[in-house]
Design a protein around this motif. Structure first.
Motif, short mmCIF file in Angstrom:
data_model
loop_
_atom_site.label_atom_id
_atom_site.label_comp_id
_atom_site.label_asym_id
_atom_site.label_seq_id
_atom_site.Cartn_x
_atom_site.Cartn_y
_atom_site.Cartn_z
N GLY A 67 0.84 -1.18 0.00
CA GLY A 67 0.00 0.00 0.00
C GLY A 67 0.88 1.23 0.00
N TYR A 68 0.51 2.23 -0.82
CA TYR A 68 1.34 3.43 -0.87
C TYR A 68 0.51 4.64 -1.29
CZ TYR A 68 1.54 2.75 -6.00
OH TYR A 68 1.22 2.60 -7.34
N ALA A 69 0.97 5.79 -0.86
CA ALA A 69 0.39 7.05 -1.31
C ALA A 69 1.21 7.56 -2.47
CB ALA A 69 0.41 8.06 -0.17
N GLU A 70 0.54 8.27 -3.39
CA GLU A 70 1.24 8.87 -4.52
C GLU A 70 0.71 10.28 -4.74
OE1 GLU A 70 2.33 8.11 -9.25
OE2 GLU A 70 1.62 6.45 -7.99
N ASP A 71 1.62 11.17 -5.08
CA ASP A 71 1.26 12.55 -5.38
C ASP A 71 2.18 13.06 -6.47
OD1 ASP A 71 0.00 15.00 -5.26
OD2 ASP A 71 0.37 15.35 -3.13
N HIS A 81 5.05 11.69 -14.63
CA HIS A 81 6.29 11.73 -15.41
C HIS A 81 7.41 12.45 -14.67
CE1 HIS A 81 4.20 15.55 -16.17
NE2 HIS A 81 5.42 16.07 -16.24
N GLY A 82 7.16 12.93 -13.46
CA GLY A 82 8.17 13.71 -12.74
C GLY A 82 9.27 12.84 -12.17
N ASP A 113 2.31 16.29 4.73
CA ASP A 113 2.57 17.67 4.28
C ASP A 113 3.74 17.74 3.31
OD1 ASP A 113 0.53 19.07 5.69
OD2 ASP A 113 1.71 18.97 7.52
N VAL A 114 4.70 16.84 3.44
CA VAL A 114 5.86 16.84 2.55
C VAL A 114 5.44 16.51 1.12
CG1 VAL A 114 7.99 15.60 1.98
CG2 VAL A 114 7.53 16.28 4.35
N ALA A 115 4.56 15.52 0.96
CA ALA A 115 4.18 15.05 -0.38
C ALA A 115 3.63 16.17 -1.27
CB ALA A 115 3.20 13.88 -0.29
N ALA A 168 5.25 17.57 -4.68
CA ALA A 168 4.44 17.47 -5.89
C ALA A 168 4.36 18.82 -6.60
CB ALA A 168 3.05 16.95 -5.56
N ALA A 169 4.25 19.89 -5.81
CA ALA A 169 4.18 21.23 -6.39
C ALA A 169 5.49 21.63 -7.07
CB ALA A 169 3.84 22.25 -5.30
#
Length: 356
Positions: free
Chosen positions: A72-76, A80-81, A99-101, A105-106
């Motif tokens: 299981g994982y989160a993605e943000d 293509h980055g 908060d880091v993700a 991502a930005a």
């Protein structure tokens, strides 16, 4: 957490989390090569300040079969980055990077934040697989995850168990690592060294390791209420200046309901003290790690000043283990869960090391 041979308590006076993290980030950085700040004449972007606790959930939660696990994982961030894999510790989960993700991502990064084995929605594919928590098993889990997601190379960033895992991959598989951010520096475990006693003050801080070596400790981890309360005590103790609310802790505590959580936690700490065997298939990796291999990839190490596990000397105890482009930063007023307590400073370290 640090190698017990180099442990000692660092003193410090806490201030507000955001102000302290940024002040420590700017004031205590070891001078890095020029290209840490500019690459091809382009200034490194400044990550905008974010108040810790701004986010409570992730943009996307996913599952993928990788090696022995259904991870299981989160993605943000954009698919293509450039990839950043953020690795959590104990007793924490992916919310250390909530908060880091979005900050990364930005900046255009594809951010992957996996639950480690025994945590959250990560599950073993077979009931017959040994619930092994020795250090090289975690590292190979992340290599398998990278393979499953077709990621050839990634920037790795972590704290606690996550730092150790990232350090190992950087040391043994440097071709898979673009750069490294490691909280508390070089955390690769030398099991033989772990058997040597420390000064009593230091041993006192590691109380839960010895608790987990007993049958009572194992039963506590298997009991829902006991493990919840023990983890909360650890949070309060190792992050003395972090004024998190109950909801913040409970979001992470949900990850402790994994059916393999107790087995993984107990084996991890018993193995590190030489009280539990690993598996023979990992022997070759552990033999390599016992030599304390150097890490050659570009690295920023971060020390949280108010973490009782932070070694003295502003990173001096592990400086010789990093032989590539390098910088060290101490974050004043910050405790053990550095990415959650100081997300802006952590994200900035990722952005900076990616341009070394």
């Amino acid at each position: 957490m640090i190698n017990r041979r180099t442990f000692n308590k660092a003193a410090g006076i806490g201030t507000g989390a955001t102000a302290a993290s940024l002040a420590g980030f700017r004031a205590n950085a070891e001078a890095a090569p020029d290209h840490a700040h500019r690459q091809g004449g382009t200034p490194t972007p400044t990550v905008p300040a974010m108040t810790p606790g701004t986010h409570t959930s992730f943009a996307r939660l996913k599952q993928v079969k990788a090696g022995a696990l259904d991870v299981g994982y989160a993605e943000d961030g954009p698919g293509h980055g450039p990839v950043v894999i953020c690795l959590h510790g104990w007793p924490y989960d992916i919310h250390s990077y909530v908060d880091v993700a979005p900050l990364l991502a930005a900046q255009g990064y594809r951010v992957i934040v996996p639950y480690l084995r025994g945590h959250g929605t990560t599950r073993f594919l077979s009931s017959r697989t040994v619930r092994n928590a020795q250090q090289s098993a975690f590292a190979l889990d992340i290599i398998a995850l990278m393979n499953a997601l077709k990621i050839d190379k990634a920037l790795l960033a972590g704290f606690d168990w996550g730092s150790r895992t990232a350090d190992i991959i950087a040391a043994l598989w440097p071709e898979r690592v673009k750069a490294l951010v490691s909280v508390s520096g070089y955390l690769i475990t030398d099991v033989e060294a772990q058997k040597k006693p420390l000064p009593p003050k230091a041993e006192h801080t590691w109380w839960y390791q010895y608790y987990f070596a007993t049958e009572r400790g194992r039963l506590a981890m298997e009991d829902r209420t006991d493990r919840h309360d023990l983890a909360r005590l650890v949070w309060d103790t190792v992050s003395p200046t972090w004024h998190f609310d109950d909801a913040t802790f409970e979001r992470t505590a949900a990850a402790f309901e994994n059916p393999d959580y107790a087995a993984i936690v107990i084996h991890n700490y018993r193995w590190r003290l030489g009280l539990a065997d690993g598996e023979r298939r990992y022997d070759r990796y552990e033999k390599q790690l016992a030599t304390r291999p150097v890490i050659e990839v570009p690295t920023i190490t971060l020390d949280p000043e108010r973490d009782p596990f932070t070694a003295p000397g502003n990173g001096a105890s592990y400086r010789d283990r990093f032989t590539g482009p390098y910088a060290h930063r101490t974050l004043t007023g910050i405790g053990h869960d550095l990415p959650q307590e100081a997300p802006t400073a952590f994200a900035q370290a990722v952005v900076d090391v990616g341009r070394f």
